[in-house]
Design an enzyme around this catalytic site. Structure first.
Site, PDB file in Angstrom:
ATOM      1  N   ARG A   1      15.786  43.425  63.063  1.00 19.46           N
ATOM      2  CA  ARG A   1      15.076  42.778  61.140  1.00 19.46           C
ATOM      3  C   ARG A   1      16.432  43.816  61.222  1.00 19.46           C
ATOM      4  O   ARG A   1      16.878  43.351  59.841  1.00 19.46           O
ATOM      5  CB  ARG A   1      14.080  43.044  61.386  1.00 19.46           C
TER       6      ARG A   1
ATOM      7  N   TYR B   1      17.390  29.382  36.651  1.00 16.64           N
ATOM      8  CA  TYR B   1      16.661  28.606  37.486  1.00 16.64           C
ATOM      9  C   TYR B   1      14.758  29.541  36.987  1.00 16.64           C
ATOM     10  O   TYR B   1      15.057  30.643  37.155  1.00 16.64           O
ATOM     11  CB  TYR B   1      17.098  29.020  39.445  1.00 16.64           C
TER      12      TYR B   1
ATOM     13  N   ASP C   1      25.120  33.437  40.741  1.00 14.36           N
ATOM     14  CA  ASP C   1      24.654  32.515  41.549  1.00 14.36           C
ATOM     15  C   ASP C   1      24.811  31.416  41.808  1.00 14.36           C
ATOM     16  O   ASP C   1      25.317  30.533  40.521  1.00 14.36           O
ATOM     17  CB  ASP C   1      22.796  32.739  40.740  1.00 14.36           C
TER      18      ASP C   1
ATOM     19  N   LYS D   1      20.678  25.182  49.022  1.00 12.21           N
ATOM     20  CA  LYS D   1      20.775  23.731  48.653  1.00 12.21           C
ATOM     21  C   LYS D   1      22.419  23.375  49.689  1.00 12.21           C
ATOM     22  O   LYS D   1      22.137  22.569  51.003  1.00 12.21           O
ATOM     23  CB  LYS D   1      21.077  24.142  47.387  1.00 12.21           C
TER      24      LYS D   1
HETATM   25  C1  LIG Z   1      17.145  27.185  44.615  1.00 12.43           C
HETATM   26  C2  LIG Z   1      17.071  27.964  44.059  1.00 12.43           C
HETATM   27  C3  LIG Z   1      16.897  29.286  43.772  1.00 12.43           C
HETATM   28  C4  LIG Z   1      15.929  30.511  45.007  1.00 12.43           C
HETATM   29  O1  LIG Z   1      16.361  30.066  46.470  1.00 12.43           O
HETATM   30  P1  LIG Z   1      15.178  29.546  47.071  1.00 12.43           P
HETATM   31  O2  LIG Z   1      15.869  29.005  48.083  1.00 12.43           O
HETATM   32  O3  LIG Z   1      14.209  28.259  46.814  1.00 12.43           O
HETATM   33  O4  LIG Z   1      14.195  30.652  47.722  1.00 12.43           O
HETATM   34  C5  LIG Z   1      17.822  30.799  43.038  1.00 12.43           C
HETATM   35  N1  LIG Z   1      19.578  30.183  42.198  1.00 12.43           N
HETATM   36  C6  LIG Z   1      19.130  28.553  42.210  1.00 12.43           C
HETATM   37  C7  LIG Z   1      19.496  28.319  41.275  1.00 12.43           C
HETATM   38  C8  LIG Z   1      18.553  27.822  42.867  1.00 12.43           C
HETATM   39  O5  LIG Z   1      18.645  26.729  42.459  1.00 12.43           O
END
Ligand SMILES: *Cc1c(COP(=O)(O)O)cnc(C)c1O
Length: 402
Positions: free
Chosen positions: A46, A100, A172, A197
């Site tokens: 962890r 998001y 982000d 992603k």
């Molecule tokens: C998908 C997404 C998230 C969340 O991420 P997870 O891996 O699904 O928890 C946050 N910000 C953006 C821009 C996203 O596309």
């Protein structure tokens, strides 16, 4: 080292006596200590794991963070939550108002009830961010281009505005990835990823990352990650490391496909509007061209009719109906019912997110095949119902229940 070289040339196995080429998966929870009072580098997964450390070192280098400046989390939401932990009750977070859906939910339903003052600003509009900043603002959180409407915020100017108010700027960077945009080089303090992603790129792991420039901030993020137990496991770390090696190749190819598809869609009679930062005259396109290496491979379009949008999605064969984006396989979705369903309908309307909006994430398939797939779906969905096409008749007459 150039970015493309760094992706594959990194220290994959520090200290490994077997000199393996690929990073070993240290699938262990605990590490034996030679001295019960003096712990070694690792004690418990962890807190730290050698496979994850290789990944984190690589992420810090790719996003140009400081040494030890990256943490890998179990998901993008866990990464975002660790950043929100920098803000105390009574302090303010200003977030871009086209973020998001899951981030919106986290801010509204977790941060706000915890006593944090949450404000939203259309940060892509001149002066909009500055108007929301006050002396209690600790954090500004933006996405650029936004998903799915591709609104573009000038990271450099957002950093200046945030810093002027004594706040940190977090970007982000899920949509573009460090292959196209490196916000820390433009003055941002924190980069966040849903590594699920593009960083992973194969839709086979959920993961997140936080990368920072300042070592003290890095320590705070690492503390939260350990204290809350949200770190990425060793096997998922390895999958992410493997996916990362082809990041530049994937992004180049997916982006080239997206440009062709955006042009095709813009010329189709069933499409009323295309949202893609790579099209000429896209608002803020000049900022993106200055700051980023390209517009990426996610785009959206409107048809003017939600039922028609739904019918198009259902008729695609190669574009699979899935949430998420950034994978090597092409996907299609209706954001209002899928990725952005956690934003209430009235808020979506307020933020000018059309209910008929279709989002596409372009994969690495042959682009001619992809265009052909969209073309047949658009043509079938818009052709009048006939006796020989029962599907069309069904779709055009049945109520939509999603
Ligand atoms: C998908 C997404 C998230 C969340 O991420 P997870 O891996 O699904 O928890 C946050 N910000 C953006 C821009 C996203 O596309």
């Amino acid at each position: 080292m150039k970015f493309e070289t760094q992706l594959v040339q990194f220290e994959a196995c520090p200290g490994d006596p077997a000199l393996a080429t690929s990073t070993p998966i240290y699938q262990t929870a605990t590490f034996v200590q030679e001295d019960p009072e003096q712990f070694g580098r690792y004690d418990y997964s962890r807190s730290g794991n050698p496979t994850r450390t290789v990944l984190e070192t690589q992420l810090a280098q790719l996003e140009r963070g400081c040494e030890g400046g990256a943490r890998a989390f179990a998901s993008g939401m866990a990464a975002l939550n660790a950043v929100l932990r920098l803000v105390r009750p009574g302090e303010r977070i200003v977030a871009g108002s086209d973020i998001y859906g899951g981030t919106f939910r986290l801010l509204e339903q977790v941060a706000r009830p915890y006593g944090i003052d949450v404000a939203f600003a259309p940060t892509w509009e001149e002066g909009a961010l500055a108007a929301c900043l006050n002396d209690r603002t600790r954090l500004v959180l933006i996405e650029t281009p936004t998903n799915p409407l591709q609104r573009i915020t000038d990271v450099q100017r957002a950093a200046e505005a945030a810093h002027h108010a004594g706040a940190l700027l977090a970007v982000d960077n899920t949509m573009l990835s460090p292959a196209l945009l490196r916000p820390l080089e433009l003055g941002a303090d924190i980069v966040i990823h849903s590594a699920t992603k593009f960083l992973c790129g194969h839709a086979d792991v959920t993961a997140g990352a936080v990368i920072v420039r300042d070592p003290a901030l890095a320590e705070q993020i690492a503390f939260t990650c350990n204290a809350e137990g949200t770190a990425l496991g060793p096997f998922d770390s390895w999958l992410l490391l493997r996916g990362l090696k082809t990041l530049a190749l994937r992004i180049d190819r997916q982006q080239a496909g997206a440009k062709r598809i955006a042009t095709f869609l813009a010329g189709h009679k069933a499409v009323s509007r295309v949202h893609y930062a790579g099209l000429p005259n896209h608002p803020g396109g000049d900022i993106l061209r200055r700051h980023a290496k390209g517009p990426g491979s996610v785009l959206a379009f409107e048809t003017g009719d939600r039922r028609l949008s739904r019918a198009i999605i259902e008729r695609c064969r190669l574009f699979k109906t899935t949430v998420s984006f950034g994978s090597i396989t092409s996907t299609i979705s209706l954001p209002c019912c899928m990725s952005h369903a956690s934003i209430p309908a009235d808020v979506r309307r307020e933020r000018a997110m059309p209910e008929d909006l279709v989002r596409i994430s372009v994969g690495i398939e042959d682009v001619e095949d992809l265009i052909e797939d969209l073309n047949q779906a658009l043509n079938l969905a818009t052709s009048p119902p006939t006796a020989t096409a029962p599907h069309v008749a069904t779709y055009s007459s049945s109520p939509v229940s999603v």
